[in-house]
Scaffold this motif. Structure first.
Motif, mmCIF file in Angstrom:
data_model
loop_
_atom_site.group_PDB
_atom_site.id
_atom_site.type_symbol
_atom_site.label_atom_id
_atom_site.label_comp_id
_atom_site.label_asym_id
_atom_site.label_seq_id
_atom_site.Cartn_x
_atom_site.Cartn_y
_atom_site.Cartn_z
ATOM 1 N N UNK A 224 0.623 -1.339 0.687
ATOM 2 C CA UNK A 224 0.557 0.053 0.068
ATOM 3 C C UNK A 224 1.147 1.826 0.312
ATOM 4 N N UNK A 225 1.159 2.209 -1.438
ATOM 5 C CA UNK A 225 1.652 3.657 -1.342
ATOM 6 C C UNK A 225 0.845 4.526 -1.017
ATOM 7 N N UNK A 226 1.201 5.114 0.712
ATOM 8 C CA UNK A 226 0.199 6.469 1.180
ATOM 9 C C UNK A 226 -1.053 6.346 0.928
ATOM 10 N N UNK A 227 -1.008 5.411 1.091
ATOM 11 C CA UNK A 227 -3.022 5.199 1.208
ATOM 12 C C UNK A 227 -4.091 5.227 0.193
ATOM 13 N N UNK A 228 -2.591 5.259 -1.210
ATOM 14 C CA UNK A 228 -3.360 5.489 -2.454
ATOM 15 C C UNK A 228 -3.628 5.182 -3.867
ATOM 16 N N UNK A 229 -2.379 3.988 -3.315
ATOM 17 C CA UNK A 229 -2.459 2.880 -4.570
ATOM 18 C C UNK A 229 -2.190 1.649 -3.469
ATOM 19 N N UNK A 230 -2.621 0.549 -4.251
ATOM 20 C CA UNK A 230 -2.145 -0.946 -3.648
ATOM 21 C C UNK A 230 -2.273 -2.080 -4.993
ATOM 22 N N UNK A 231 -1.226 -2.773 -4.226
ATOM 23 C CA UNK A 231 -0.870 -3.881 -5.627
ATOM 24 C C UNK A 231 -0.982 -4.963 -5.023
ATOM 25 N N UNK A 232 -1.851 -6.229 -5.289
ATOM 26 C CA UNK A 232 -1.675 -7.585 -4.357
ATOM 27 C C UNK A 232 -1.056 -8.161 -5.023
ATOM 28 N N UNK A 233 -0.767 -9.844 -4.838
ATOM 29 C CA UNK A 233 0.257 -10.640 -5.368
ATOM 30 C C UNK A 233 -0.035 -11.624 -4.790
ATOM 31 N N UNK A 234 -0.068 -12.779 -5.900
ATOM 32 C CA UNK A 234 -0.549 -14.089 -5.085
ATOM 33 C C UNK A 234 0.914 -14.886 -5.781
ATOM 34 N N UNK A 235 0.713 -16.265 -4.880
ATOM 35 C CA UNK A 235 1.454 -17.585 -5.744
ATOM 36 C C UNK A 235 0.266 -18.494 -5.086
ATOM 37 N N UNK A 236 -0.094 -19.288 -5.581
ATOM 38 C CA UNK A 236 -0.821 -20.092 -4.540
ATOM 39 C C UNK A 236 -2.090 -20.197 -4.233
ATOM 40 N N UNK A 237 -2.573 -20.439 -2.526
ATOM 41 C CA UNK A 237 -4.783 -20.182 -2.455
ATOM 42 C C UNK A 237 -4.713 -19.460 -1.671
ATOM 43 N N UNK A 238 -3.555 -19.129 -0.588
ATOM 44 C CA UNK A 238 -3.833 -17.574 0.426
ATOM 45 C C UNK A 238 -4.401 -16.359 -1.327
ATOM 46 N N UNK A 239 -5.511 -16.154 -0.319
ATOM 47 C CA UNK A 239 -6.313 -15.155 -0.178
ATOM 48 C C UNK A 239 -6.815 -13.456 -0.481
ATOM 49 N N UNK A 240 -6.800 -12.378 -1.606
ATOM 50 C CA UNK A 240 -6.713 -11.297 -0.297
ATOM 51 C C UNK A 240 -8.683 -10.165 -1.699
ATOM 52 N N UNK A 241 -8.637 -10.075 -0.531
ATOM 53 C CA UNK A 241 -10.053 -9.996 -0.652
ATOM 54 C C UNK A 241 -10.571 -8.491 -0.122
ATOM 55 N N UNK A 242 -10.940 -7.697 -1.026
ATOM 56 C CA UNK A 242 -11.209 -6.636 -1.545
ATOM 57 C C UNK A 242 -12.990 -6.037 -0.702
ATOM 58 N N UNK A 243 -12.885 -5.247 0.086
ATOM 59 C CA UNK A 243 -14.564 -4.400 0.137
ATOM 60 C C UNK A 243 -14.539 -3.211 0.066
ATOM 61 N N UNK A 244 -15.355 -2.861 -1.083
ATOM 62 C CA UNK A 244 -15.734 -1.706 -1.583
ATOM 63 C C UNK A 244 -17.105 -1.215 -1.537
ATOM 64 N N UNK A 245 -17.904 -0.644 -0.829
ATOM 65 C CA UNK A 245 -19.052 0.061 -0.240
ATOM 66 C C UNK A 245 -19.458 -1.724 0.181
ATOM 67 N N UNK A 246 -18.456 -2.216 0.522
ATOM 68 C CA UNK A 246 -19.530 -3.402 1.208
ATOM 69 C C UNK A 246 -19.944 -4.857 0.595
ATOM 70 N N UNK A 247 -19.323 -4.108 -1.290
ATOM 71 C CA UNK A 247 -19.590 -5.519 -1.657
ATOM 72 C C UNK A 247 -17.424 -5.907 -1.665
ATOM 73 N N UNK A 248 -17.536 -7.396 -1.856
ATOM 74 C CA UNK A 248 -16.546 -8.452 -1.779
ATOM 75 C C UNK A 248 -15.868 -8.391 -3.178
ATOM 76 N N UNK A 249 -14.780 -8.076 -3.705
ATOM 77 C CA UNK A 249 -14.126 -7.740 -4.314
ATOM 78 C C UNK A 249 -12.623 -8.821 -4.143
ATOM 79 N N UNK A 250 -12.866 -10.556 -5.065
ATOM 80 C CA UNK A 250 -11.314 -10.905 -4.993
ATOM 81 C C UNK A 250 -10.050 -10.508 -6.001
ATOM 82 N N UNK A 251 -8.912 -10.051 -5.083
ATOM 83 C CA UNK A 251 -8.168 -9.338 -5.903
ATOM 84 C C UNK A 251 -7.032 -10.283 -6.652
ATOM 85 N N UNK A 252 -6.907 -11.999 -6.000
ATOM 86 C CA UNK A 252 -5.954 -12.801 -6.550
ATOM 87 C C UNK A 252 -6.753 -13.910 -6.850
#
Length: 281
Positions: A133-161
């Motif tokens: 997370x850069x300056x609370x402005x930009x977000x880079x998410x990366x993954x290898x495998x099955x651990x997961x990142x999920x973003x909440x935007x207006x209460x909606x789940x967005x899978x990032x990985x």
């Protein structure tokens, strides 16, 4: 965010051998807060999940660094990742101008280092999900495998990985000379052994595996509420939207992470369960 922020250095990193741990941190001037919770699973082996959760200053910028490393066949590889992966990313000359390529290169060089030290680290491996997370402005998410990142935007789940499961990358595995087993009552496995198609380490299977990450970049806007990073011990028993619905009711991110791990235990998840919640506002 228009200005840079100070950061709280307490409770910022850890992971590994204890049966459970939790903590939190924040920026003093920015709205960013985070919390984490790690709970050992019921399997008869030491805790194999490690994490990173910290906010640092780098070249006049503020960076939030968050990761879950889920090991298998021992904890040596996730422990190595905890110490080295982010530092390798930040060492890349083009990190500030080409963050995407820098992450890809650092994942590759880190995996090569792990394999070259297999005599010390063993033949085990690890998945990884990382967020920068850069300056609370930009977000880079990366993954290898099955651990997961999920973003909440207006209460909606967005899978990032993308979950790297053997069946979804069967063609690649078979083209590399491997095979995918689908035994009754079991998950798909590479060569009958590993339940993911991408991982760090795993020297004995590496010729059939990939370690390059999927990467997604997003902007943090006024509708972006929080990010959940978690190992598959949580996602095996909980849908993305269920996790978001639980976390959005709890303002304290540490309490939210602990509630998510507790709910995964209540649903009888048997794997190690690790969770980080990052609130952006």
């Amino acid at each position: 965010m228009d200005s840079l922020c100070c950061f709280n250095s307490a409770n910022q990193a850890g992971g590994g051998r204890s049966s459970s741990s939790s903590g939190k941190g924040k920026s003093y001037l920015c709205p960013v807060k985070y919390g984490f919770s790690l709970v050992k699973g019921r399997a008869n082996h030491p805790m194999e999940d490690f994490h990173v959760a910290k906010i640092i200053q780098n070249k006049g910028q503020e960076l939030g660094l968050f990761a879950i490393y889920d090991g298998h066949l021992g904890d040596s590889v996730p422990a190595y990742l905890q110490k080295h992966l982010f530092s390798n990313i930040l060492k890349e000359e083009d990190f500030w101008t080409d963050t995407n390529s820098s992450i890809i290169k650092a994942y590759e060089t880190t995996d090569e280092a792990i394999l070259s030290h297999s005599s010390d680290l063993g033949v085990g491996g690890s998945t990884a999900v990382t967020a920068i997370l850069l300056n609370n402005q930009k977000l880079w998410v990366a993954n290898v495998g099955d651990s997961r990142a999920v973003l909440s935007r207006r209460g909606e789940a967005i899978q990032m990985t993308i979950d790297h499961e053997p069946n979804t990358e069967r063609g690649i595995i078979e083209n590399k000379g491997g095979f995918v087993s689908n035994m009754p009552g079991d998950v798909a496995r590479v060569n009958g052994q590993l339940a993911v198609s991408r991982a760090f380490g795993d020297k004995n299977l590496k010729s059939h595996l990939r370690s390059d990450p999927d990467i997604r970049h997003d902007e943090i806007d006024s509708d972006t509420e929080f990010l959940i990073l978690a190992s598959d011990g949580l996602w095996k028993v909980m849908a993305n939207q269920e996790a978001v619905d639980i976390a959005k009711k709890i303002k304290d991110p540490q309490k939210a992470a602990k509630q998510l791990t507790a709910e995964a235990l209540n649903r009888e998840s048997k794997d190690d369960i690790s969770c980080i919640v990052v609130r952006f506002k």
